[in-house]
Design a protein around this motif. Sequence first.
Motif, short mmCIF file in Angstrom:
data_model
loop_
_atom_site.label_atom_id
_atom_site.label_comp_id
_atom_site.label_asym_id
_atom_site.label_seq_id
_atom_site.Cartn_x
_atom_site.Cartn_y
_atom_site.Cartn_z
N TYR A 8 0.83 -1.20 0.00
CA TYR A 8 0.00 0.00 0.00
C TYR A 8 0.87 1.25 0.00
O TYR A 8 2.07 1.21 0.28
N LYS A 9 0.22 2.39 -0.29
CA LYS A 9 0.88 3.69 -0.21
C LYS A 9 -0.15 4.73 0.18
O LYS A 9 -1.26 4.74 -0.38
N LEU A 10 0.18 5.59 1.13
CA LEU A 10 -0.73 6.65 1.59
C LEU A 10 -0.42 7.94 0.85
O LEU A 10 0.74 8.29 0.63
N TYR A 11 -1.48 8.68 0.49
CA TYR A 11 -1.35 9.97 -0.17
C TYR A 11 -2.11 11.03 0.63
O TYR A 11 -3.15 10.74 1.22
N GLY A 12 -1.58 12.25 0.61
CA GLY A 12 -2.26 13.36 1.25
C GLY A 12 -1.86 13.51 2.71
O GLY A 12 -1.09 12.73 3.27
N ASP A 13 -2.44 14.55 3.32
CA ASP A 13 -2.12 14.85 4.71
C ASP A 13 -3.37 14.83 5.57
O ASP A 13 -3.53 13.97 6.44
N ASP A 14 -4.30 15.78 5.33
CA ASP A 14 -5.51 15.85 6.13
C ASP A 14 -6.71 15.18 5.47
O ASP A 14 -7.68 14.83 6.14
N MET A 15 -6.68 15.05 4.15
CA MET A 15 -7.75 14.37 3.41
C MET A 15 -7.11 13.21 2.66
O MET A 15 -6.90 13.26 1.46
N SER A 95 -10.80 8.32 2.89
CA SER A 95 -11.45 8.48 4.20
C SER A 95 -12.69 9.36 4.04
O SER A 95 -12.72 10.26 3.20
N PRO A 96 -13.73 9.14 4.83
CA PRO A 96 -15.00 9.84 4.65
C PRO A 96 -15.04 11.25 5.23
O PRO A 96 -15.97 12.00 4.95
N TYR A 97 -14.07 11.63 6.05
CA TYR A 97 -14.03 12.99 6.60
C TYR A 97 -12.57 13.33 6.92
O TYR A 97 -11.71 12.45 6.96
N PRO A 98 -12.25 14.63 7.13
CA PRO A 98 -10.86 15.03 7.35
C PRO A 98 -10.22 14.28 8.51
O PRO A 98 -10.80 14.17 9.58
N GLY A 99 -9.02 13.78 8.29
CA GLY A 99 -8.33 13.04 9.34
C GLY A 99 -7.20 12.22 8.77
O GLY A 99 -6.61 12.57 7.75
N LYS A 100 -6.90 11.12 9.42
CA LYS A 100 -5.78 10.28 9.05
C LYS A 100 -6.24 8.84 8.78
O LYS A 100 -7.19 8.36 9.40
N ILE A 101 -5.53 8.17 7.87
CA ILE A 101 -5.69 6.73 7.65
C ILE A 101 -4.49 6.05 8.28
O ILE A 101 -3.35 6.42 8.03
N ILE A 102 -4.75 5.06 9.13
CA ILE A 102 -3.67 4.39 9.86
C ILE A 102 -3.58 2.94 9.42
O ILE A 102 -4.54 2.18 9.59
N PRO A 103 -2.45 2.52 8.84
CA PRO A 103 -2.26 1.11 8.51
C PRO A 103 -1.97 0.31 9.77
O PRO A 103 -1.15 0.72 10.61
N MET A 104 -2.64 -0.81 9.94
CA MET A 104 -2.48 -1.67 11.11
C MET A 104 -2.13 -3.09 10.64
O MET A 104 -2.95 -3.74 9.98
N ASP A 105 -0.94 -3.55 10.98
CA ASP A 105 -0.54 -4.93 10.67
C ASP A 105 -0.96 -5.80 11.84
O ASP A 105 -0.34 -5.77 12.90
N GLY A 163 -10.55 11.14 12.91
CA GLY A 163 -10.65 12.56 12.64
C GLY A 163 -9.48 13.35 13.21
O GLY A 163 -8.98 13.06 14.30
N GLY A 164 -9.05 14.38 12.47
CA GLY A 164 -7.97 15.23 12.95
C GLY A 164 -6.63 14.53 12.91
O GLY A 164 -6.30 13.83 11.96
N THR A 165 -5.86 14.70 13.97
CA THR A 165 -4.53 14.09 14.08
C THR A 165 -4.61 12.84 14.96
O THR A 165 -5.31 12.83 15.96
#
Length: 266
Positions: A8-15, A95-105, A163-165
Amino acid sequence: MNNHEIDYKLYGDDMQFVEVELDPDETVIAEAGSLMMMDDQIRMETIFGDGSEDSGGGLMGKLLGAGKRVITGESLFMTTFTNEGQGKKHVSFASPYPGKIIPMDLSELNGKLICQKDAFLAAAKGVSVGIELQRKLGTGFFGGEGFIMQKLEGDGMSFIHAGGTMHKRVLEPGETLRVDTGCLVAMTGDVDYNIEFVGKVKTALFGGEGLFFATLRGPGTVWVQSLPFSRLASRVFAASPQRGGNDKGEGSIAGGIFDILGGDRR
């Protein structure tokens, strides 16, 4: 590994959005409505539950998996994305609203993660998305998430959003962390989760922080969000014109003058 191994690869910061790379015949599952884009030769299929049950389980197993999702307030269905091509293909989820996506192994978290009901976004096929019942009455009534939270089990990669940080906190044995009930996103299965009264009646009634804290006791790891969606939604709702908010330029001198004169600038 019982789960599909996905990159996987994450893109963006808040969205943010996450791009998942699928080898031939690899599959990823996702919440209905989270798809952003996908390459050609990826087959999209709607299924009951999370698809982790054995095909030998038949209709009853599928209904059981779907029923768990209904209890958590999620959609009855989930969507699978399978690479039916010859080379690597990509599919992206937002993501459905501003915030972060966190990968969990999950293989690094003893195969189990407990999270808030709407936190799950996507995972490798084979990850089980179930329910975690809070056995303590106080936690169930006042813990902000009710009696039921989501439970992710398996040894594959999962993605949750908040949401958020996002802040990760590792608790030592016996170490206690008090968190606003809405700010708790996820925790490992070994964390002791309870609720605690704020202590003083005046603080409870006029402090604006609610009546209870979530009390998390180690050992274990917890993830906390800075902006719960419920808090964001309540602020937006309170500021809407139907609730007394001003849609004619709040905070500006011009807006105040038009309010006094009853003018309409639209």
